[in-house]
Design an enzyme around this catalytic site. Structure first.
Site, PDB file in Angstrom:
ATOM      1  N   ASN A  56      13.724  22.898  -7.815  1.00 21.69           N
ATOM      2  CA  ASN A  56      15.149  22.809  -7.478  1.00 21.69           C
ATOM      3  C   ASN A  56      15.925  22.174  -8.639  1.00 21.69           C
ATOM      4  O   ASN A  56      15.389  22.000  -9.724  1.00 21.69           O
ATOM      5  CB  ASN A  56      15.308  22.013  -6.177  1.00 21.69           C
ATOM      6  CG  ASN A  56      16.482  22.486  -5.347  1.00 21.69           C
ATOM      7  OD1 ASN A  56      17.566  22.726  -5.871  1.00 21.69           O
ATOM      8  ND2 ASN A  56      16.284  22.615  -4.046  1.00 21.69           N
ATOM      9  N   HIS A  59       4.534   4.775 -23.890  1.00 21.74           N
ATOM     10  CA  HIS A  59       4.904   3.920 -25.013  1.00 21.74           C
ATOM     11  C   HIS A  59       4.095   2.626 -24.947  1.00 21.74           C
ATOM     12  O   HIS A  59       3.682   2.192 -23.852  1.00 21.74           O
ATOM     13  CB  HIS A  59       6.402   3.605 -24.972  1.00 21.74           C
ATOM     14  CG  HIS A  59       7.268   4.803 -25.164  1.00 21.74           C
ATOM     15  ND1 HIS A  59       7.551   5.330 -26.397  1.00 21.74           N
ATOM     16  CD2 HIS A  59       7.899   5.606 -24.258  1.00 21.74           C
ATOM     17  CE1 HIS A  59       8.343   6.385 -26.265  1.00 21.74           C
ATOM     18  NE2 HIS A  59       8.556   6.585 -24.972  1.00 21.74           N
ATOM     19  N   ALA A  75       9.939  11.808  -0.655  1.00 25.39           N
ATOM     20  CA  ALA A  75      11.126  11.656  -1.502  1.00 25.39           C
ATOM     21  C   ALA A  75      11.208  10.267  -2.117  1.00 25.39           C
ATOM     22  O   ALA A  75      10.909   9.263  -1.464  1.00 25.39           O
ATOM     23  CB  ALA A  75      12.376  11.944  -0.685  1.00 25.39           C
ATOM     24  N   LYS A 125      -0.822   6.785  -9.625  1.00 24.77           N
ATOM     25  CA  LYS A 125      -2.275   6.921  -9.477  1.00 24.77           C
ATOM     26  C   LYS A 125      -2.610   8.259  -8.820  1.00 24.77           C
ATOM     27  O   LYS A 125      -1.753   8.882  -8.188  1.00 24.77           O
ATOM     28  CB  LYS A 125      -2.839   5.773  -8.633  1.00 24.77           C
ATOM     29  CG  LYS A 125      -2.692   4.408  -9.284  1.00 24.77           C
ATOM     30  CD  LYS A 125      -3.308   3.315  -8.419  1.00 24.77           C
ATOM     31  CE  LYS A 125      -3.187   1.950  -9.092  1.00 24.77           C
ATOM     32  NZ  LYS A 125      -3.776   0.871  -8.266  1.00 24.77           N
ATOM     33  N   ARG A 181      -1.314   8.954   4.969  1.00 30.22           N
ATOM     34  CA  ARG A 181      -2.315   9.479   5.905  1.00 30.22           C
ATOM     35  C   ARG A 181      -2.763  10.852   5.426  1.00 30.22           C
ATOM     36  O   ARG A 181      -2.178  11.441   4.510  1.00 30.22           O
ATOM     37  CB  ARG A 181      -1.737   9.592   7.319  1.00 30.22           C
ATOM     38  CG  ARG A 181      -0.544  10.532   7.445  1.00 30.22           C
ATOM     39  CD  ARG A 181      -0.098  10.641   8.888  1.00 30.22           C
ATOM     40  NE  ARG A 181       1.088  11.460   9.051  1.00 30.22           N
ATOM     41  CZ  ARG A 181       1.089  12.785   9.134  1.00 30.22           C
ATOM     42  NH1 ARG A 181      -0.058  13.463   9.041  1.00 30.22           N
ATOM     43  NH2 ARG A 181       2.210  13.450   9.318  1.00 30.22           N
TER      44      ARG A 181
END
Length: 206
Positions: free
Chosen positions: A84, A114, A168, A174, A191
């Site tokens: 999008n 960096h 969102a 990780k 979950r």
């Protein structure tokens, strides 16, 4: 030693002011701008531009635009990848995205890293006056059948398994295992996603 491009793609410290890398970025930035300047109904023009920008892509990929790619040529897409508005791809290291992956608005995939120490982040100057800094990166992999919701940032070195939903506003630092709903900053697994999540099942209950 290898070229600066080879070092960059291998996740080693490299010089981003290298002429080859500058040229590749300029091409990607120009193609991104040209794509952003087109309208949705200019389908053939958009298709030609996006294939130049991302040569390694499957069928049915679509970018709403605007888009921002650092290189493009180091990104590999499966089939039916949709992004999008305001999709940003910083592909200084290889990025692999599977098939049927959806990105909401304002998503970023960022492979660059960096240095943590301030003195190592300082700009340096070559004898010819060119300014550069030390950078490196880590590859990112996103599996198939994933939904990356709005305003998600996927950081360097992350692997997201198949069939995942990333909520969102998440910052993914990780790895996320397959079949997971994960969210938060930093992102964590909330979950497992199971057959109980079927919208068809929910509609029957309604």
């Amino acid at each position: 030693m290898g070229t600066e491009k080879e070092k960059m793609l291998q996740g080693k410290i490299y010089d981003p002011s290298d002429e080859e890398l500058v040229r590749l970025r300029q091409v990607a930035h120009r193609l991104s701008k040209q794509y952003n300047d087109t309208c949705e109904e200019e389908e053939e023009k958009r298709k030609k531009l996006i294939v130049q920008l991302i040569p390694e892509q499957g069928e049915g990929c679509y970018f709403q635009g605007p888009i921002y790619f650092d290189y493009g040529v180091f990104t590999r897409l499966g089939n039916n990848v949709y992004a999008n508005f305001n999709f940003t791809m910083l592909d200084t290291c290889p990025v692999t995205i599977g098939s049927n992956v959806y990105f909401g608005p304002n998503c970023t995939v960022a492979t660059p890293i960096h240095p943590m120490l301030g003195q190592e982040r300082l700009f340096k100057q070559k004898p010819d006056g060119t300014v550069y800094d030390d950078e490196y990166g880590k590859a990112v992999t996103i599996g198939s059948n994933c939904w990356i919701a709005s305003n998600v940032v996927i950081c360097a070195g992350v692997r997201i398994g198949d069939n995942c939903v990333i909520g969102a506003g998440s910052v993914v630092t990780k790895d996320i295992p397959p079949d997971s709903f994960a969210a938060g900053s930093p992102c964590r697994v909330i979950r497992a996603i199971t057959e109980a999540d079927s919208i068809k099942l929910k509609q029957e209950l309604w």
